[in-house]
Design an enzyme around this catalytic site. Structure first.
Site, PDB file in Angstrom:
ATOM      1  N   TYR A   1      71.152  45.295  32.662  1.00  0.00           N
ATOM      2  CA  TYR A   1      71.016  44.789  34.028  1.00  0.00           C
ATOM      3  C   TYR A   1      69.589  44.362  34.300  1.00  0.00           C
ATOM      4  O   TYR A   1      69.346  43.315  34.908  1.00  0.00           O
ATOM      5  CB  TYR A   1      71.443  45.842  35.059  1.00  0.00           C
ATOM      6  CG  TYR A   1      72.922  45.910  35.293  1.00  0.00           C
ATOM      7  CD1 TYR A   1      73.546  45.036  36.183  1.00  0.00           C
ATOM      8  CD2 TYR A   1      73.717  46.830  34.636  1.00  0.00           C
ATOM      9  CE1 TYR A   1      74.912  45.096  36.413  1.00  0.00           C
ATOM     10  CE2 TYR A   1      75.086  46.904  34.856  1.00  0.00           C
ATOM     11  CZ  TYR A   1      75.668  46.040  35.744  1.00  0.00           C
ATOM     12  OH  TYR A   1      77.024  46.086  35.976  1.00  0.00           O
TER      13      TYR A   1
ATOM     14  N   ASP B   1      75.579  54.572  42.925  1.00  0.00           N
ATOM     15  CA  ASP B   1      75.745  53.492  41.964  1.00  0.00           C
ATOM     16  C   ASP B   1      74.829  53.804  40.794  1.00  0.00           C
ATOM     17  O   ASP B   1      73.897  54.597  40.923  1.00  0.00           O
ATOM     18  CB  ASP B   1      75.368  52.138  42.596  1.00  0.00           C
ATOM     19  CG  ASP B   1      75.775  50.968  41.710  1.00  0.00           C
ATOM     20  OD1 ASP B   1      76.941  50.550  41.791  1.00  0.00           O
ATOM     21  OD2 ASP B   1      74.933  50.505  40.925  1.00  0.00           O
TER      22      ASP B   1
ATOM     23  N   ARG C   1      86.796  49.996  49.554  1.00  0.00           N
ATOM     24  CA  ARG C   1      87.255  49.001  50.526  1.00  0.00           C
ATOM     25  C   ARG C   1      88.669  49.219  51.039  1.00  0.00           C
ATOM     26  O   ARG C   1      89.032  48.687  52.071  1.00  0.00           O
ATOM     27  CB  ARG C   1      87.145  47.601  49.918  1.00  0.00           C
ATOM     28  CG  ARG C   1      85.718  47.179  49.706  1.00  0.00           C
ATOM     29  CD  ARG C   1      85.671  45.838  49.035  1.00  0.00           C
ATOM     30  NE  ARG C   1      85.983  46.009  47.628  1.00  0.00           N
ATOM     31  CZ  ARG C   1      85.266  45.512  46.642  1.00  0.00           C
ATOM     32  NH1 ARG C   1      84.229  44.777  46.906  1.00  0.00           N
ATOM     33  NH2 ARG C   1      85.598  45.733  45.407  1.00  0.00           N
TER      34      ARG C   1
ATOM     35  N   ARG D   1      80.371  50.157  56.015  1.00  0.00           N
ATOM     36  CA  ARG D   1      79.750  49.062  55.266  1.00  0.00           C
ATOM     37  C   ARG D   1      79.540  47.813  56.125  1.00  0.00           C
ATOM     38  O   ARG D   1      78.707  46.974  55.805  1.00  0.00           O
ATOM     39  CB  ARG D   1      80.579  48.747  54.018  1.00  0.00           C
ATOM     40  CG  ARG D   1      80.531  49.858  52.980  1.00  0.00           C
ATOM     41  CD  ARG D   1      79.208  49.908  52.244  1.00  0.00           C
ATOM     42  NE  ARG D   1      79.244  48.855  51.244  1.00  0.00           N
ATOM     43  CZ  ARG D   1      78.493  47.773  51.254  1.00  0.00           C
ATOM     44  NH1 ARG D   1      77.577  47.613  52.164  1.00  0.00           N
ATOM     45  NH2 ARG D   1      78.625  46.842  50.341  1.00  0.00           N
TER      46      ARG D   1
ATOM     47  N   ARG E   1      86.055  54.808  41.784  1.00  0.00           N
ATOM     48  CA  ARG E   1      85.831  54.122  43.060  1.00  0.00           C
ATOM     49  C   ARG E   1      86.711  54.737  44.153  1.00  0.00           C
ATOM     50  O   ARG E   1      87.333  54.055  44.939  1.00  0.00           O
ATOM     51  CB  ARG E   1      86.069  52.623  42.938  1.00  0.00           C
ATOM     52  CG  ARG E   1      85.180  51.971  41.893  1.00  0.00           C
ATOM     53  CD  ARG E   1      85.198  50.468  42.047  1.00  0.00           C
ATOM     54  NE  ARG E   1      84.731  49.732  40.905  1.00  0.00           N
ATOM     55  CZ  ARG E   1      83.513  49.711  40.417  1.00  0.00           C
ATOM     56  NH1 ARG E   1      82.590  50.441  40.969  1.00  0.00           N
ATOM     57  NH2 ARG E   1      83.201  48.968  39.394  1.00  0.00           N
TER      58      ARG E   1
END
Length: 184
Positions: free
Chosen positions: A176, A99, A54, A63, A50
């Site tokens: 998922y 992703d 953020r 974002r 990652r």
């Protein structure tokens, strides 16, 4: 009698590596690639899971304007996000901003990333008829944003900087798709 693997007839086109440089020579002398070959390197290569995220104000600004899927789907945005930590932190490799779940969209599943909740699939696979409805289009049709970002990042990175990609294993994607999102 031993089972044999069926021959595949489809050839997958790889994105160009770095201009006219063959894929095998891109980043061959990088600290990361040399360390993977167990060669002596001047320092332990650094890259972060990652890597773009953020903690970076530049990422948060993007974002604030775009959803996760919009950012992944736009090659220029995904490339910009990929390059942010390389420029800011001087890491030894770039990691493509993407992703593991967007391939499910191309298969016909309605994926969204819900703020505070994570991935959500509105039409999860619940019955054998749902499996029968899944498509398997080529990545060139369904993953254009990521493939385009790879091309843009490779053009922007020095040939000596590796670009790392990642993918979800079939079992992970199936989980998922069946559960409709993250499992607790």
């Amino acid at each position: 009698m031993a089972a044999t693997r069926p021959a595949t007839t489809r050839q997958h086109a790889m994105p160009p590596a770095h201009g006219d440089v063959p894929v095998a020579s891109v980043a061959a002398g990088s600290v990361l690639v040399r360390a993977c070959r167990r060669e002596v390197v001047p320092h332990t290569p650094v890259w972060l899971m990652r890597q773009a995220g953020r903690y970076m104000p530049e990422y948060r600004a993007i974002r604030a304007r775009q959803t996760m899927l919009e950012a992944i789907g736009d090659p220029a945005t995904a490339a910009e996000i990929t390059l942010q930590p390389v420029k800011a932190l001087g890491v030894d490799a770039a990691i493509i901003f993407s992703d593991i779940l967007p391939p499910l969209i191309g298969m016909g599943l309605d994926l969204d990333f819900v703020a505070g909740a994570g991935p959500h699939i509105a039409n999860p696979v619940r019955a054998s008829r749902d499996v029968d409805m899944l498509g398997t289009p080529p990545a060139e049709q369904t993953m254009r944003g990521t493939l385009g970002a790879i091309r843009l990042v490779r053009e922007a990175l020095p040939a000596s900087t590796p670009l790392i990609g990642f993918a979800g294993a079939p079992f992970t994607l199936a989980c998922y798709a069946i559960e409709g999102g993250s499992s607790q």
